[in-house]
Design an enzyme around this catalytic site. Structure first.
Site, PDB file in Angstrom:
ATOM      1  N   LEU A 192      11.118 -20.436  -4.150  1.00 34.63           N
ATOM      2  CA  LEU A 192      10.149 -19.504  -3.544  1.00 34.63           C
ATOM      3  C   LEU A 192       8.834 -19.660  -4.293  1.00 34.63           C
ATOM      4  O   LEU A 192       8.806 -19.637  -5.521  1.00 34.63           O
ATOM      5  CB  LEU A 192      10.635 -18.057  -3.687  1.00 34.63           C
ATOM      6  CG  LEU A 192       9.621 -16.982  -3.248  1.00 34.63           C
ATOM      7  CD1 LEU A 192       9.519 -16.916  -1.721  1.00 34.63           C
ATOM      8  CD2 LEU A 192      10.001 -15.608  -3.780  1.00 34.63           C
ATOM      9  N   ASP A 220       0.830  -1.206   0.000  1.00 37.09           N
ATOM     10  CA  ASP A 220       0.000   0.000   0.000  1.00 37.09           C
ATOM     11  C   ASP A 220       0.866   1.259   0.000  1.00 37.09           C
ATOM     12  O   ASP A 220       1.990   1.244   0.493  1.00 37.09           O
ATOM     13  CB  ASP A 220      -0.892  -0.034   1.257  1.00 37.09           C
ATOM     14  CG  ASP A 220      -2.068   0.922   1.148  1.00 37.09           C
ATOM     15  OD1 ASP A 220      -2.277   1.512   0.072  1.00 37.09           O
ATOM     16  OD2 ASP A 220      -2.777   1.086   2.155  1.00 37.09           O
ATOM     17  N   HIS A 246       2.618   3.059  -9.143  1.00 40.02           N
ATOM     18  CA  HIS A 246       2.442   1.611  -9.327  1.00 40.02           C
ATOM     19  C   HIS A 246       3.646   1.023 -10.058  1.00 40.02           C
ATOM     20  O   HIS A 246       4.076  -0.089  -9.770  1.00 40.02           O
ATOM     21  CB  HIS A 246       1.148   1.325 -10.099  1.00 40.02           C
ATOM     22  CG  HIS A 246      -0.087   1.727  -9.337  1.00 40.02           C
ATOM     23  ND1 HIS A 246      -0.258   1.459  -7.994  1.00 40.02           N
ATOM     24  CD2 HIS A 246      -1.221   2.393  -9.725  1.00 40.02           C
ATOM     25  CE1 HIS A 246      -1.429   1.932  -7.594  1.00 40.02           C
ATOM     26  NE2 HIS A 246      -2.031   2.507  -8.617  1.00 40.02           N
TER      27      HIS A 246
HETATM   28  C1  FPP Z   1      -2.030   0.265  -3.235  1.00 39.31           C
HETATM   29  O1  FPP Z   1      -1.525   1.567  -3.297  1.00 39.31           O
HETATM   30  C2  FPP Z   1      -1.528  -0.504  -4.336  1.00 39.31           C
HETATM   31  C3  FPP Z   1      -2.293  -1.136  -5.285  1.00 39.31           C
HETATM   32  C4  FPP Z   1      -3.751  -1.085  -5.340  1.00 39.31           C
HETATM   33  C5  FPP Z   1      -1.657  -1.893  -6.340  1.00 39.31           C
HETATM   34  C6  FPP Z   1      -0.481  -2.673  -5.890  1.00 39.31           C
HETATM   35  C7  FPP Z   1       0.258  -3.069  -7.051  1.00 39.31           C
HETATM   36  C8  FPP Z   1       1.583  -3.010  -7.210  1.00 39.31           C
HETATM   37  C9  FPP Z   1       2.562  -2.613  -6.216  1.00 39.31           C
HETATM   38  C10 FPP Z   1       2.160  -3.389  -8.479  1.00 39.31           C
HETATM   39  C11 FPP Z   1       2.146  -4.854  -8.718  1.00 39.31           C
HETATM   40  C12 FPP Z   1       0.845  -5.241  -9.232  1.00 39.31           C
HETATM   41  C13 FPP Z   1       0.377  -5.121 -10.464  1.00 39.31           C
HETATM   42  C14 FPP Z   1      -1.076  -5.292 -10.688  1.00 39.31           C
HETATM   43  C15 FPP Z   1       1.244  -4.809 -11.606  1.00 39.31           C
HETATM   44  P1  FPP Z   1      -2.565   2.751  -3.436  1.00 39.31           P
HETATM   45  O2  FPP Z   1      -2.697   3.067  -4.880  1.00 39.31           O
HETATM   46  O3  FPP Z   1      -3.843   2.385  -2.769  1.00 39.31           O
HETATM   47  O4  FPP Z   1      -1.830   3.879  -2.654  1.00 39.31           O
HETATM   48  P2  FPP Z   1      -2.537   5.063  -1.835  1.00 39.31           P
HETATM   49  O5  FPP Z   1      -3.367   4.432  -0.763  1.00 39.31           O
HETATM   50  O6  FPP Z   1      -1.356   5.821  -1.292  1.00 39.31           O
HETATM   51  O7  FPP Z   1      -3.338   5.854  -2.821  1.00 39.31           O
END
Ligand code: FPP
Length: 244
Positions: free
Chosen positions: A132, A21, A38
């Site tokens: 893994l 997150d 991302h």
């Molecule tokens: C949460 O951060 C993150 C996600 C919803 C996506 C997690 C995905 C990755 C780290 C990349 C790997 C996965 C894929 C699908 C390529 P947020 O966007 O909710 O952050 P915020 O709460 O600060 O807005």
């Protein structure tokens, strides 16, 4: 020998789950678009997979896209799908070399056909690796998983007395995967967000304020050291655990 045991850590969790997150807040601090966060998240995931192999973790489950994430702006959803497809393309060979076996947790309804094929091919191409096990929770939700499990049990004609905890576990996407010992959530949020709801019942949780793109190998080491110093009681008393 795992790199961590050299730093006196002898209790490496077998299964670590991560709620990745904070990508959005990481970009907001830098005046960038959300997708850049991302993208940085994917880069970081690469480093964390490598570190997990080095540290001797056997199962790593990452929450890449939840059943609720479909509600995000269309461009972001499309961007996340594209990022995953690109990541598989770019990283598959190296993951294979590292002995990483990729598994998918979740269902494929609503997922674009080309991505379904990429995920299925990656799972097939790495199925014999065992250094893994990387479980990618993609289009995954704990409640959705439970609903599907109950539907399947009814379809299979199970009788009430046959419905045990072990049986339910066998109907989940994580069938044959041990429950997580440690769940890490980055960005300081104290929520489970529908992640491994059944499986994490007795997991240790580690919440850090660090945003996912900044949660590197040293942060993972800190989380593992923190875990190693905890006493897991599974509902028993400390004396009982020490006596066992
Ligand atoms: C949460 O951060 C993150 C996600 C919803 C996506 C997690 C995905 C990755 C780290 C990349 C790997 C996965 C894929 C699908 C390529 P947020 O966007 O909710 O952050 P915020 O709460 O600060 O807005």
């Amino acid at each position: 020998m795992s790199e961590l045991s050299e730093t006196t850590l002898d209790k490496v969790p077998v299964h670590v789950g991560i709620i990745m997150d904070g990508n959005g807040r990481w970009t907001a601090e830098r005046g960038l678009q959300r997708l850049a966060g991302h993208r940085a998240g994917v880069e970081n995931l690469r480093a964390i997979i490598r570190a997990s192999v080095e540290f001797g973790i056997k199962y790593l489950t990452v929450y890449a896209f939840s059943t609720e994430n479909w509600g995000r702006p269309r461009a972001e959803v499309r961007g996340l799908m594209r990022l995953l497809a690109e990541a598989i393309e770019k990283e598959l060979a190296e993951l294979n070399e590292q002995g990483v076996c990729i598994r998918h947790l979740g269902h494929m309804e609503g997922v674009p056909g080309n991505l379904v094929k990429k995920i299925t091919d990656a799972v097939e191409a790495t199925k014999d690796n065992d250094r893994l096990i990387l479980n990618v929770a993609f289009n995954y939700g704990g409640r959705d998983e439970m609903v599907r499990a109950i539907q399947s049990m009814i379809r299979d004609g199970l009788q009430p007395k046959e419905i045990t905890e072990e049986r339910i576990s066998q109907y989940l996407f994580t069938k044959d995967i041990p429950d997580p010992d440690l769940v890490i959530r980055t960005s300081g949020e104290f929520r489970t967000s529908n992640f491994l709801m059944w499986q994490a019942a007795y997991a240790e949780w580690y919440i850090t304020p660090v945003y996912w793109p900044s949660f590197g190998k040293e942060e993972l080491r800190k989380a593992l050291l923190n875990y190693a110093n905890r006493e897991r009681r599974f509902g028993k008393t400390s004396d009982q655990v020490k006596g066992s």
